[in-house]
Scaffold this active site. Structure first.
Site, PDB file in Angstrom:
ATOM      1  N   GLU A 170       0.840  -1.194   0.000  1.00 21.03           N
ATOM      2  CA  GLU A 170       0.000   0.000   0.000  1.00 21.03           C
ATOM      3  C   GLU A 170       0.881   1.252   0.000  1.00 21.03           C
ATOM      4  O   GLU A 170       0.480   2.293  -0.514  1.00 21.03           O
ATOM      5  CB  GLU A 170      -0.951   0.001   1.193  1.00 21.03           C
ATOM      6  CG  GLU A 170      -2.004   1.086   1.061  1.00 21.03           C
ATOM      7  CD  GLU A 170      -3.020   1.084   2.170  1.00 21.03           C
ATOM      8  OE1 GLU A 170      -4.005   1.817   2.047  1.00 21.03           O
ATOM      9  OE2 GLU A 170      -2.838   0.353   3.168  1.00 21.03           O
ATOM     10  N   ALA A 206      -2.708   6.829   7.113  1.00 22.43           N
ATOM     11  CA  ALA A 206      -1.936   6.250   8.220  1.00 22.43           C
ATOM     12  C   ALA A 206      -0.622   5.645   7.726  1.00 22.43           C
ATOM     13  O   ALA A 206      -0.260   4.515   8.068  1.00 22.43           O
ATOM     14  CB  ALA A 206      -2.767   5.204   8.943  1.00 22.43           C
ATOM     15  N   HIS A 207       0.086   6.395   6.900  1.00 24.55           N
ATOM     16  CA  HIS A 207       1.408   5.997   6.418  1.00 24.55           C
ATOM     17  C   HIS A 207       2.405   7.087   6.801  1.00 24.55           C
ATOM     18  O   HIS A 207       2.128   8.278   6.617  1.00 24.55           O
ATOM     19  CB  HIS A 207       1.416   5.793   4.896  1.00 24.55           C
ATOM     20  CG  HIS A 207       0.574   4.643   4.436  1.00 24.55           C
ATOM     21  ND1 HIS A 207       1.105   3.417   4.126  1.00 24.55           N
ATOM     22  CD2 HIS A 207      -0.765   4.539   4.255  1.00 24.55           C
ATOM     23  CE1 HIS A 207       0.131   2.610   3.763  1.00 24.55           C
ATOM     24  NE2 HIS A 207      -1.017   3.269   3.828  1.00 24.55           N
ATOM     25  N   ASN A 241     -11.820   7.025   0.231  1.00 19.14           N
ATOM     26  CA  ASN A 241     -10.871   7.307   1.303  1.00 19.14           C
ATOM     27  C   ASN A 241      -9.490   7.571   0.723  1.00 19.14           C
ATOM     28  O   ASN A 241      -9.030   6.870  -0.177  1.00 19.14           O
ATOM     29  CB  ASN A 241     -10.822   6.142   2.287  1.00 19.14           C
ATOM     30  CG  ASN A 241     -12.154   5.942   3.004  1.00 19.14           C
ATOM     31  OD1 ASN A 241     -12.830   4.948   2.829  1.00 19.14           O
ATOM     32  ND2 ASN A 241     -12.547   6.921   3.795  1.00 19.14           N
ATOM     33  N   ASP A 297      -9.402  -3.700   5.122  1.00 15.15           N
ATOM     34  CA  ASP A 297      -8.394  -2.714   5.529  1.00 15.15           C
ATOM     35  C   ASP A 297      -8.138  -2.854   7.032  1.00 15.15           C
ATOM     36  O   ASP A 297      -7.853  -1.876   7.731  1.00 15.15           O
ATOM     37  CB  ASP A 297      -8.827  -1.298   5.173  1.00 15.15           C
ATOM     38  CG  ASP A 297      -7.687  -0.273   5.245  1.00 15.15           C
ATOM     39  OD1 ASP A 297      -6.503  -0.707   5.272  1.00 15.15           O
ATOM     40  OD2 ASP A 297      -7.967   0.935   5.286  1.00 15.15           O
TER      41      ASP A 297
END
Length: 386
Positions: A125, A136-137, A215, A269
């Site tokens: 991802e 959230a990376h 998203n 996810d």
């Protein structure tokens, strides 16, 4: 090999619902019928139950307190939780991390996939994501794609890299999409600021998936449509959808199914808290708080994956969003199988297909699960606990 007959139930897959029986022989479905059932070594009465193909999850990060980024033992532990909820084939999604960590994770997944047919392979991802849409990376690990880096990642995966998410507006992204597609990888557009024209160029370059629609991407604007209508309009493209009631409103879930019939892939996810309790977790290098089942990066309103399992996604789609049951089951089975190029062996209740079967009771509750012919569901977990 032992044959197992599931008789008296109702079969439900992408072809719709019908009463019938199912014969499992080893890791394959030997026969399906509506007439008098054959003999078998083991006969199970599943009257009043619904049988579906095993669920396929294209996008998950962990469960049961374990994270896919943390090595083989935690991958196995997380998958055991998802197997109890009907997921029989899993893509192992990895977040943005230092290159050496990603390489080590790819190698670990390759070893696991070689030994376990229920592990499909890995999904990167990160790290080829837009900074503004990173979710959230960790920003410090995001990079632009280049041919040498992609070659390094493909080499580490040894043929087990099945999916990569990429922001197509990044420099070199369109060439990277072509390189990955040539290597047999499914490329998804996601975590992106791309407009309509860049998104369409990515699909023309070979991208065939949209990572968790709505998203980490621009929403639909009437004068600037962005990536979502581009995916709706392109029959070559499937759309991941997180039906947890948090990522996407149920009325929008219904809209997606109507806008892209047969092209929706329900995904979890899921992060480490799936199937577990509220509390504090990690997603890659980032701290996550889970409260009331919703995962957020600490101190922010940024969603950090989900606590979803695929059976819960089915219940949300059918009971809350009002999606037709056969369309919802297709989105868990036949469509993700097609995305992976495995629709000739996964995702249907038909002779010759994999012995991946979920037995559902009232309220779409999972009662038993077979993955590659081995029973792995809640009944087995309960027996083990006893």
């Amino acid at each position: 090999m032992t044959t197992t007959l599931l008789a008296g139930g109702s079969l439900l897959d992408a072809d719709g619902r019908r009463d019938g029986w199912l014969l499992l022989d080893g890791d394959r479905i030997a026969a399906v019928g509506t007439d008098a059932p054959p003999t078998a070594d083991v006969v199970l009465d599943v009257s009043g139950r619904t049988l579906t193909p095993g669920f396929i999850d294209l996008h998950g990060h962990g469960g049961g307190g374990a994270a896919f980024d943390n090595g083989a033992d935690e991958i196995r532990a997380a998958l055991a939780v998802h197997r109890q909820h009907g997921t029989t084939r899993s893509v192992i999604s990895l977040v943005a991390n230092p290159l050496e960590t990603i390489v080590a994770s790819l190698r670990a997944v390759a070893e696991l996939a070689a030994a376990d047919p229920t592990i499909v392979g890995s999904h990167l991802e990160g790290p080829f994501l837009a900074v503004a849409r990173r979710g959230a990376h960790a920003q410090e690990y995001l990079v632009e794609p280049d041919p040498e880096l992609i070659a390094t990642l493909l080499d580490a995966a040894a043929g087990s890299l099945v999916q990569v998410t990429i922001a197509p507006e990044l420099p070199g992204a369109l060439a990277a999409i072509e390189q990955l597609v040539d290597a047999g990888v499914t490329v998804a557009v996601g975590h992106t600021e791309a407009g309509e024209h860049v998104t369409r160029a990515a699909f023309d370059a070979g991208a065939r998936l949209l990572t968790h629609v709505f998203n980490a991407m621009p929403g639909i604007h009437h004068r600037d449509p962005g990536p979502i209508p581009s995916a709706f309009d392109d029959d070559r493209v499937a759309l991941e959808l997180v039906a947890d009631g948090v990522h996407v409103h149920p009325s929008v879930v219904q809209m997606v199914f109507r806008a892209a019939p047969g092209r929706v892939a329900l995904v979890t996810d899921a992060m480490a808290a799936a199937g577990g309790a509220d509390g504090f977790y990690r997603l890659g290098s980032l701290n996550v708080t889970v409260q009331n089942g919703v995962a957020m990066l600490n101190g922010t309103s940024t969603i950090a994956g989900s606590t979803l399992t695929q059976d819960a996604a089915l219940r949300t789609a059918v009971e809350v969003a009002g999606v037709d049951e056969d369309a919802a089951v297709r989105a868990l089975t036949a469509t993700p199988a097609c995305v992976l190029g495995r629709d000739d062996e996964w995702g249907m209740l038909a002779a010759g297909f994999a012995a991946d079967v979920v037995v559902l009771g009232s309220g779409w509750q999972v009662e038993r699960v077979w993955a590659a012919g081995v029973e792995v569901g809640p009944s087995v977990a309960s027996a083990g606990a006893a």
